[in-house]
Scaffold this motif. Structure first.
Motif, PDB file in Angstrom:
ATOM      1  N   ALA A  51     -24.274   8.386 -50.607  1.00  0.00           N
ATOM      2  CA  ALA A  51     -25.387   7.835 -51.391  1.00  0.00           C
ATOM      3  C   ALA A  51     -26.667   8.639 -51.171  1.00  0.00           C
ATOM      4  O   ALA A  51     -27.436   8.875 -52.116  1.00  0.00           O
ATOM      5  CB  ALA A  51     -25.608   6.362 -51.029  1.00  0.00           C
ATOM      6  N   ARG A  52     -26.904   9.063 -49.951  1.00  0.00           N
ATOM      7  CA  ARG A  52     -28.108   9.868 -49.682  1.00  0.00           C
ATOM      8  C   ARG A  52     -28.019  11.243 -50.335  1.00  0.00           C
ATOM      9  O   ARG A  52     -29.026  11.764 -50.804  1.00  0.00           O
ATOM     10  CB  ARG A  52     -28.340   9.978 -48.174  1.00  0.00           C
ATOM     11  CG  ARG A  52     -28.873   8.668 -47.607  1.00  0.00           C
ATOM     12  CD  ARG A  52     -29.092   8.758 -46.108  1.00  0.00           C
ATOM     13  NE  ARG A  52     -29.535   7.484 -45.604  1.00  0.00           N
ATOM     14  CZ  ARG A  52     -30.796   7.207 -45.267  1.00  0.00           C
ATOM     15  NH1 ARG A  52     -31.733   8.111 -45.394  1.00  0.00           N
ATOM     16  NH2 ARG A  52     -31.111   6.017 -44.783  1.00  0.00           N
ATOM     17  N   VAL A  53     -26.832  11.822 -50.381  1.00  0.00           N
ATOM     18  CA  VAL A  53     -26.663  13.097 -51.099  1.00  0.00           C
ATOM     19  C   VAL A  53     -26.939  12.873 -52.580  1.00  0.00           C
ATOM     20  O   VAL A  53     -27.662  13.651 -53.216  1.00  0.00           O
ATOM     21  CB  VAL A  53     -25.253  13.686 -50.878  1.00  0.00           C
ATOM     22  CG1 VAL A  53     -25.002  14.858 -51.829  1.00  0.00           C
ATOM     23  CG2 VAL A  53     -25.079  14.124 -49.431  1.00  0.00           C
ATOM     24  N   ASP A  54     -26.404  11.814 -53.141  1.00  0.00           N
ATOM     25  CA  ASP A  54     -26.605  11.531 -54.557  1.00  0.00           C
ATOM     26  C   ASP A  54     -28.084  11.348 -54.884  1.00  0.00           C
ATOM     27  O   ASP A  54     -28.593  11.907 -55.862  1.00  0.00           O
ATOM     28  CB  ASP A  54     -25.814  10.283 -54.966  1.00  0.00           C
ATOM     29  CG  ASP A  54     -25.706  10.165 -56.474  1.00  0.00           C
ATOM     30  OD1 ASP A  54     -25.192  11.101 -57.121  1.00  0.00           O
ATOM     31  OD2 ASP A  54     -26.163   9.135 -57.017  1.00  0.00           O
ATOM     32  N   THR A  83     -16.349  13.663 -55.933  1.00  0.00           N
ATOM     33  CA  THR A  83     -15.332  12.776 -56.510  1.00  0.00           C
ATOM     34  C   THR A  83     -15.933  11.565 -57.212  1.00  0.00           C
ATOM     35  O   THR A  83     -15.317  11.012 -58.119  1.00  0.00           O
ATOM     36  CB  THR A  83     -14.327  12.267 -55.449  1.00  0.00           C
ATOM     37  OG1 THR A  83     -15.003  11.424 -54.525  1.00  0.00           O
ATOM     38  CG2 THR A  83     -13.639  13.414 -54.749  1.00  0.00           C
ATOM     39  N   GLY A  84     -17.139  11.155 -56.817  1.00  0.00           N
ATOM     40  CA  GLY A  84     -17.716   9.954 -57.402  1.00  0.00           C
ATOM     41  C   GLY A  84     -18.974  10.164 -58.205  1.00  0.00           C
ATOM     42  O   GLY A  84     -19.461   9.232 -58.853  1.00  0.00           O
ATOM     43  N   ALA A  85     -19.503  11.366 -58.196  1.00  0.00           N
ATOM     44  CA  ALA A  85     -20.776  11.619 -58.888  1.00  0.00           C
ATOM     45  C   ALA A  85     -20.578  11.693 -60.393  1.00  0.00           C
ATOM     46  O   ALA A  85     -19.514  12.086 -60.885  1.00  0.00           O
ATOM     47  CB  ALA A  85     -21.394  12.923 -58.381  1.00  0.00           C
ATOM     48  N   SER A  86     -21.617  11.328 -61.118  1.00  0.00           N
ATOM     49  CA  SER A  86     -21.571  11.423 -62.575  1.00  0.00           C
ATOM     50  C   SER A  86     -21.593  12.887 -62.999  1.00  0.00           C
ATOM     51  O   SER A  86     -22.069  13.754 -62.271  1.00  0.00           O
ATOM     52  CB  SER A  86     -22.773  10.702 -63.184  1.00  0.00           C
ATOM     53  OG  SER A  86     -23.965  11.417 -62.888  1.00  0.00           O
ATOM     54  N   SER A  87     -21.085  13.159 -64.189  1.00  0.00           N
ATOM     55  CA  SER A  87     -21.097  14.536 -64.698  1.00  0.00           C
ATOM     56  C   SER A  87     -22.531  15.017 -64.896  1.00  0.00           C
ATOM     57  O   SER A  87     -22.823  16.202 -64.725  1.00  0.00           O
ATOM     58  CB  SER A  87     -20.301  14.651 -65.989  1.00  0.00           C
ATOM     59  OG  SER A  87     -20.810  13.775 -66.968  1.00  0.00           O
ATOM     60  N   VAL A  93     -26.144  20.712 -60.274  1.00  0.00           N
ATOM     61  CA  VAL A  93     -25.829  21.566 -59.131  1.00  0.00           C
ATOM     62  C   VAL A  93     -25.269  22.892 -59.633  1.00  0.00           C
ATOM     63  O   VAL A  93     -24.314  22.928 -60.396  1.00  0.00           O
ATOM     64  CB  VAL A  93     -24.828  20.873 -58.179  1.00  0.00           C
ATOM     65  CG1 VAL A  93     -24.460  21.780 -57.015  1.00  0.00           C
ATOM     66  CG2 VAL A  93     -25.414  19.563 -57.664  1.00  0.00           C
ATOM     67  N   ARG A  94     -25.892  23.968 -59.192  1.00  0.00           N
ATOM     68  CA  ARG A  94     -25.485  25.310 -59.626  1.00  0.00           C
ATOM     69  C   ARG A  94     -24.452  25.940 -58.709  1.00  0.00           C
ATOM     70  O   ARG A  94     -23.814  26.919 -59.078  1.00  0.00           O
ATOM     71  CB  ARG A  94     -26.706  26.227 -59.700  1.00  0.00           C
ATOM     72  CG  ARG A  94     -27.751  25.778 -60.678  1.00  0.00           C
ATOM     73  CD  ARG A  94     -27.314  26.072 -62.104  1.00  0.00           C
ATOM     74  NE  ARG A  94     -28.189  25.456 -63.072  1.00  0.00           N
ATOM     75  CZ  ARG A  94     -29.276  26.009 -63.559  1.00  0.00           C
ATOM     76  NH1 ARG A  94     -29.646  27.195 -63.163  1.00  0.00           N
ATOM     77  NH2 ARG A  94     -30.002  25.355 -64.436  1.00  0.00           N
ATOM     78  N   GLY A  95     -24.311  25.409 -57.499  1.00  0.00           N
ATOM     79  CA  GLY A  95     -23.346  25.988 -56.581  1.00  0.00           C
ATOM     80  C   GLY A  95     -23.393  25.304 -55.229  1.00  0.00           C
ATOM     81  O   GLY A  95     -24.267  24.479 -54.970  1.00  0.00           O
ATOM     82  N   ALA A  96     -22.411  25.661 -54.392  1.00  0.00           N
ATOM     83  CA  ALA A  96     -22.347  25.094 -53.047  1.00  0.00           C
ATOM     84  C   ALA A  96     -21.822  26.130 -52.067  1.00  0.00           C
ATOM     85  O   ALA A  96     -20.852  26.834 -52.356  1.00  0.00           O
ATOM     86  CB  ALA A  96     -21.447  23.863 -53.017  1.00  0.00           C
ATOM     87  N   LEU A  97     -22.490  26.216 -50.931  1.00  0.00           N
ATOM     88  CA  LEU A  97     -22.037  27.014 -49.799  1.00  0.00           C
ATOM     89  C   LEU A  97     -21.557  26.020 -48.758  1.00  0.00           C
ATOM     90  O   LEU A  97     -22.352  25.252 -48.210  1.00  0.00           O
ATOM     91  CB  LEU A  97     -23.172  27.883 -49.249  1.00  0.00           C
ATOM     92  CG  LEU A  97     -22.825  28.766 -48.045  1.00  0.00           C
ATOM     93  CD1 LEU A  97     -21.811  29.839 -48.442  1.00  0.00           C
ATOM     94  CD2 LEU A  97     -24.092  29.409 -47.484  1.00  0.00           C
ATOM     95  N   LEU A  98     -20.256  26.000 -48.516  1.00  0.00           N
ATOM     96  CA  LEU A  98     -19.639  25.043 -47.599  1.00  0.00           C
ATOM     97  C   LEU A  98     -19.141  25.801 -46.374  1.00  0.00           C
ATOM     98  O   LEU A  98     -18.190  26.572 -46.457  1.00  0.00           O
ATOM     99  CB  LEU A  98     -18.475  24.324 -48.284  1.00  0.00           C
ATOM    100  CG  LEU A  98     -18.789  23.658 -49.628  1.00  0.00           C
ATOM    101  CD1 LEU A  98     -17.521  23.047 -50.213  1.00  0.00           C
ATOM    102  CD2 LEU A  98     -19.878  22.614 -49.481  1.00  0.00           C
TER     103      LEU A  98
END
Length: 182
Positions: A51-54, A83-87, A93-98
């Motif tokens: 929720a905090r990320v959202d 998995t749960g976020a809206s489109s 979000v343009r990208g992710a570094l994991l």
């Protein structure tokens, strides 16, 4: 003037301390890098963390594009968020570094059991997974599995443990290069 990218820093279990590359990046560019603060770093609750990320993505997206910069349990939180976020939310979000995604499916840390199972849905934006060959929290094979499931490019960084403060990465210029490539 083009929209400024906001890098949302998603630390893992017990947060990232002052010598961690995430904290160093944030200190070097405090306007660009924003930490997603969690209510309890030592007793994480998956629903609260997601929720905090959202909420952070929503707030940052109002200003422009967003890139996630996650470490360890932060990577697992990002995967669950996807998995749960809206489109609409993921479109911001343009990208992710994991970096160093923790395999909490095998971790025997009671505080992390609520994050099981690891979400393995494909990320709808460019993603890079960085792992180490000797990470105590994830095997190289499992890191490759995560990258494949998430539709991410996989980068094996070498033998750097959990790619954290103890790894001696300093400002981790190699990580900044990967971030720039996103």
């Amino acid at each position: 003037m083009p929209d400024r990218i906001t890098y949302l820093v998603l630390p893992g279990y017990q947060n990232s301390g002052p010598a961690h590359w995430q904290t160093r990046w944030q200190a070097a560019e405090p306007e660009a890098f924003r930490r997603v603060e969690q209510a309890d770093w030592d007793h994480p609750e998956q629903q609260d963390w997601v929720a905090r990320v959202d909420a952070a993505v929503a707030a940052a997206a109002a200003e422009g594009p967003v890139v996630l910069v996650a470490h360890s349990l932060g990577c697992i939180t990002a995967a669950r968020w996807v998995t749960g976020a809206s489109s609409e939310r993921t479109a911001a979000v343009r990208g992710a570094l994991l970096v160093a995604p923790a395999d909490i499916d095998t971790a025997e840390v009671p505080e992390l059991l609520g994050f099981r199972p690891v979400a393995l849905e494909r990320f709808p934006f460019p993603t890079v997974v960085v792992s180490s060959t000797d990470d105590p929290w994830v095997t190289p094979a499992r890191a490759r599995e995560f990258a494949a499931a998430w539709g991410a490019r996989h980068v094996e960084a070498g033998a750097y443990g959990h790619l954290n403060s103890e790894s001696g990465l300093g400002d981790w210029p190699e990580g900044r290069k990967l971030l720039a490539e996103l």
